[in-house]
Scaffold this active site. Structure first.
Site, mmCIF file in Angstrom:
data_model
loop_
_atom_site.group_PDB
_atom_site.id
_atom_site.type_symbol
_atom_site.label_atom_id
_atom_site.label_comp_id
_atom_site.label_asym_id
_atom_site.label_seq_id
_atom_site.Cartn_x
_atom_site.Cartn_y
_atom_site.Cartn_z
ATOM 1 N N HIS A 83 -1.747 -3.613 5.238
ATOM 2 C CA HIS A 83 -1.163 -4.450 4.180
ATOM 3 C C HIS A 83 0.350 -4.324 4.108
ATOM 4 O O HIS A 83 0.923 -3.271 4.387
ATOM 5 C CB HIS A 83 -1.861 -4.253 2.829
ATOM 6 C CG HIS A 83 -1.781 -2.902 2.197
ATOM 7 N ND1 HIS A 83 -0.729 -2.516 1.410
ATOM 8 C CD2 HIS A 83 -2.648 -1.846 2.212
ATOM 9 C CE1 HIS A 83 -0.950 -1.292 0.953
ATOM 10 N NE2 HIS A 83 -2.096 -0.853 1.441
ATOM 11 N N ASP A 85 2.362 -4.957 1.397
ATOM 12 C CA ASP A 85 2.982 -4.521 0.142
ATOM 13 C C ASP A 85 2.877 -3.004 -0.035
ATOM 14 O O ASP A 85 2.065 -2.338 0.613
ATOM 15 C CB ASP A 85 2.328 -5.224 -1.056
ATOM 16 C CG ASP A 85 0.841 -4.887 -1.219
ATOM 17 O OD1 ASP A 85 0.140 -4.809 -0.190
ATOM 18 O OD2 ASP A 85 0.400 -4.684 -2.356
ATOM 19 N N ASP A 144 1.728 4.079 2.936
ATOM 20 C CA ASP A 144 0.667 3.203 2.443
ATOM 21 C C ASP A 144 1.322 1.844 2.187
ATOM 22 O O ASP A 144 1.850 1.612 1.111
ATOM 23 C CB ASP A 144 0.074 3.816 1.169
ATOM 24 C CG ASP A 144 -0.913 2.892 0.479
ATOM 25 O OD1 ASP A 144 -1.362 1.928 1.101
ATOM 26 O OD2 ASP A 144 -1.225 3.166 -0.700
ATOM 27 N N GLU A 178 -2.314 -6.049 -1.295
ATOM 28 C CA GLU A 178 -3.544 -5.251 -1.391
ATOM 29 C C GLU A 178 -3.539 -4.429 -2.670
ATOM 30 O O GLU A 178 -4.568 -4.256 -3.317
ATOM 31 C CB GLU A 178 -3.643 -4.301 -0.174
ATOM 32 C CG GLU A 178 -4.983 -3.567 -0.034
ATOM 33 C CD GLU A 178 -5.064 -2.240 -0.781
ATOM 34 O OE1 GLU A 178 -6.170 -1.713 -0.914
ATOM 35 O OE2 GLU A 178 -4.026 -1.729 -1.251
ATOM 36 N N GLU A 179 -2.357 -3.946 -3.038
ATOM 37 C CA GLU A 179 -2.249 -2.980 -4.136
ATOM 38 C C GLU A 179 -2.520 -3.587 -5.505
ATOM 39 O O GLU A 179 -2.701 -2.869 -6.477
ATOM 40 C CB GLU A 179 -0.842 -2.343 -4.144
ATOM 41 C CG GLU A 179 -0.496 -1.573 -2.873
ATOM 42 C CD GLU A 179 -1.233 -0.246 -2.772
ATOM 43 O OE1 GLU A 179 -2.020 0.068 -3.678
ATOM 44 O OE2 GLU A 179 -1.019 0.461 -1.773
ATOM 45 N N ASP A 202 -5.869 2.462 6.134
ATOM 46 C CA ASP A 202 -5.354 2.447 4.770
ATOM 47 C C ASP A 202 -5.875 3.639 3.986
ATOM 48 O O ASP A 202 -6.355 3.496 2.868
ATOM 49 C CB ASP A 202 -5.742 1.125 4.089
ATOM 50 C CG ASP A 202 -4.909 0.880 2.841
ATOM 51 O OD1 ASP A 202 -3.951 1.646 2.606
ATOM 52 O OD2 ASP A 202 -5.224 -0.062 2.099
ATOM 53 N N HIS A 384 1.204 6.540 -3.364
ATOM 54 C CA HIS A 384 1.674 6.020 -4.668
ATOM 55 C C HIS A 384 2.527 7.039 -5.421
ATOM 56 O O HIS A 384 2.664 6.945 -6.634
ATOM 57 C CB HIS A 384 0.504 5.569 -5.569
ATOM 58 C CG HIS A 384 -0.348 4.510 -4.944
ATOM 59 N ND1 HIS A 384 -1.197 3.713 -5.678
ATOM 60 C CD2 HIS A 384 -0.474 4.075 -3.666
ATOM 61 C CE1 HIS A 384 -1.828 2.863 -4.872
ATOM 62 N NE2 HIS A 384 -1.396 3.074 -3.639
#
Ligand SMILES: [Zn+2]
EC number: 3.4.11.4
Length: 415
Positions: A83, A85, A144, A178-179, A202, A384
């Site tokens: 992904h 983002d 990520d 995705e997030e 991921d 994150h």
């Protein structure tokens, strides 16, 4: 074992991608939710502009496909997914830092003085002597999922540069947002990829791969009350806030995120707004079993009906939506996928560590859409968070994993 991927090159590729800030924006309903996701897609595509065996496309939603045609058309067609983002938990630009030859001590993030400590993250000690990529402390690293993009790009570069390496049709699909609800995967035309199976990169540390995740959905409830001046409210006022509170009280007390773990599901009351006239309540539902997930929806349905009979049908609404599915059912239909992930790890001397994921990934949408898609490690830790870090050797091996799985796809890997 032949080393196919160059560690310095893949780290440079990864760091190049981290310089474009692709933080997704939950409140923006556009897809992609930030323009920079196009920019990153364009950068990746531009790196193949001189490669005539790789076709590229970017659509209006920034969904990007790089296609490398088979040199062995009898081999399976495989789609790699990553992904574009990064998580909205921190929107600052990323300044990646390469810690060379990690010495086993706490890592100090230079801009903030914050530390990634061995005490809090003992897994650091697995990487002594390796290079580790961190941030300067002011942002996420965004491994990520930019580590995944780098791993897949370098695997494709390898296949382009080594035409004797046999492969079927290979696609790299870059997905936006995705997030923030796996939006990109939901907008993807899965059938058009014409792939036999998919691999998302991921998650997690080296060796980890997802064999199961949960069913996820959300409920939005609205409540309409009746206003009246409190001095003469008796028998008139109907308080929408208190109706919302009745719903909360009717949910099973022990089934909350803070009280559950492992395979246990929950109701997560995560938003309440309103006043006496209008109130809304948002609840996330999670369960590993489809029956459990359905019965959570049924409970909300029956609470709604009870309230409707007391307060009027038109004054209480419930809107349920499914977000993503457990991939287990889809992966179980093709056991050779997990078998080849495990075999690839053994071939690369990586210890396989199956994971049950209390979350979702692009494959949780892509698998039920008909393309069984497993989720394997990028090698990064602390997603994150400003303490996110990526050991260089793990990233190199994530890329090798893709090549190894492609190589194994020439043969039947027994499950
Ligand atoms: Zn991710």
């Amino acid at each position: 074992m032949t080393i196919r991927i160059n560690a310095d090159q893949i780290i440079d590729t990864f760091i190049r991608y981290t310089t474009i800030n692709t933080t997704s924006v939950p409140d923006n309903n556009q897809l992609p939710s930030c323009e920079n996701q196009y920019k990153l897609a364009q950068l990746v595509v531009s790196e193949f502009s001189n490669v005539n065996t790789v076709e590229t496309s970017i659509n209006a939603n920034a969904i990007t496909v790089l296609s490398l045609a088979a040199n062995s058309p009898e081999m399976p067609s495989i789609a790699f997914f990553a992904h574009l983002d990064t998580a909205p938990d921190n929107a600052n630009d990323t300044h990646a830092v390469r810690v060379k030859n990690y010495d086993g001590k706490n890592i100090v993030l230079p801009a903030t003085g914050e530390e990634i400590t061995v005490e809090a993250f003992p897994e650091l000690l697995n990487y002594v002597g390796q290079d580790i990529i961190t941030t300067d402390g002011t942002s996420l690293l965004g491994a990520d999922d930019k580590a995944a993009i780098a791993a897949a790009v370098e695997a494709i570069r390898y296949m382009v540069a080594n035409p004797e390496f046999k492969h079927g049709d290979i696609k790299l699909v870059l997905l936006p947002d995705e997030e923030i609800g796996i939006r990109g995967a939901k907008a993807l035309n899965v059938a058009q990829l014409n792939a036999d199976f998919g691999i998302c990169l991921d998650c997690c540390g080296i060796g980890e791969y997802v064999i199961e995740n949960w069913y996820a959905g959300s409920a939005k409830m609205t409540f309409k009350g009746v206003t009246a001046h409190p001095m003469s409210a008796k028998g008139k006022l109907v308080n929408a806030v208190l109706i919302a509170n009745e719903v909360i009280n009717a949910l099973p007390e022990n089934e909350r995120p803070e009280l559950t773990e492992g395979r246990e599901g929950y109701f997560w009351v995560n938003k309440i707004t309103g006043n006496t006239v209008n109130a809304t309540l948002e609840i996330a539902l999670r369960d590993f079993k489809i029956e459990g997930y359905q019965s959570r929806k049924a409970l909300l349905q029956s609470i709604t009906e009870q309230l409707q009979s007391r307060y009027g049908h038109e004054n209480i609404t419930l809107e349920l939506s499914d977000t993503y599915d457990n991939v287990k059912a889809g992966l179980d239909k093709k056991p050779e996928i997990i078998a080849s992930v495990q075999q690839a790890m053994r071939n690369l001397s990586i210890e396989p560590k199956p994971l049950i994921m209390r979350g979702g990934y692009d494959g949780s949408v892509i698998t039920p859409a008909g393309l069984p898609t497993v989720n394997i490690f990028t090698g990064a830790h602390n997603f994150h968070s400003t303490k996110e870090f990526l050991p260089a050797e793990s990233l190199r091996l994530a890329s090798e994993m893709l090549l190894e799985i492609v190589a194994l796809s020439a043969q039947e890997v027994p499950a």
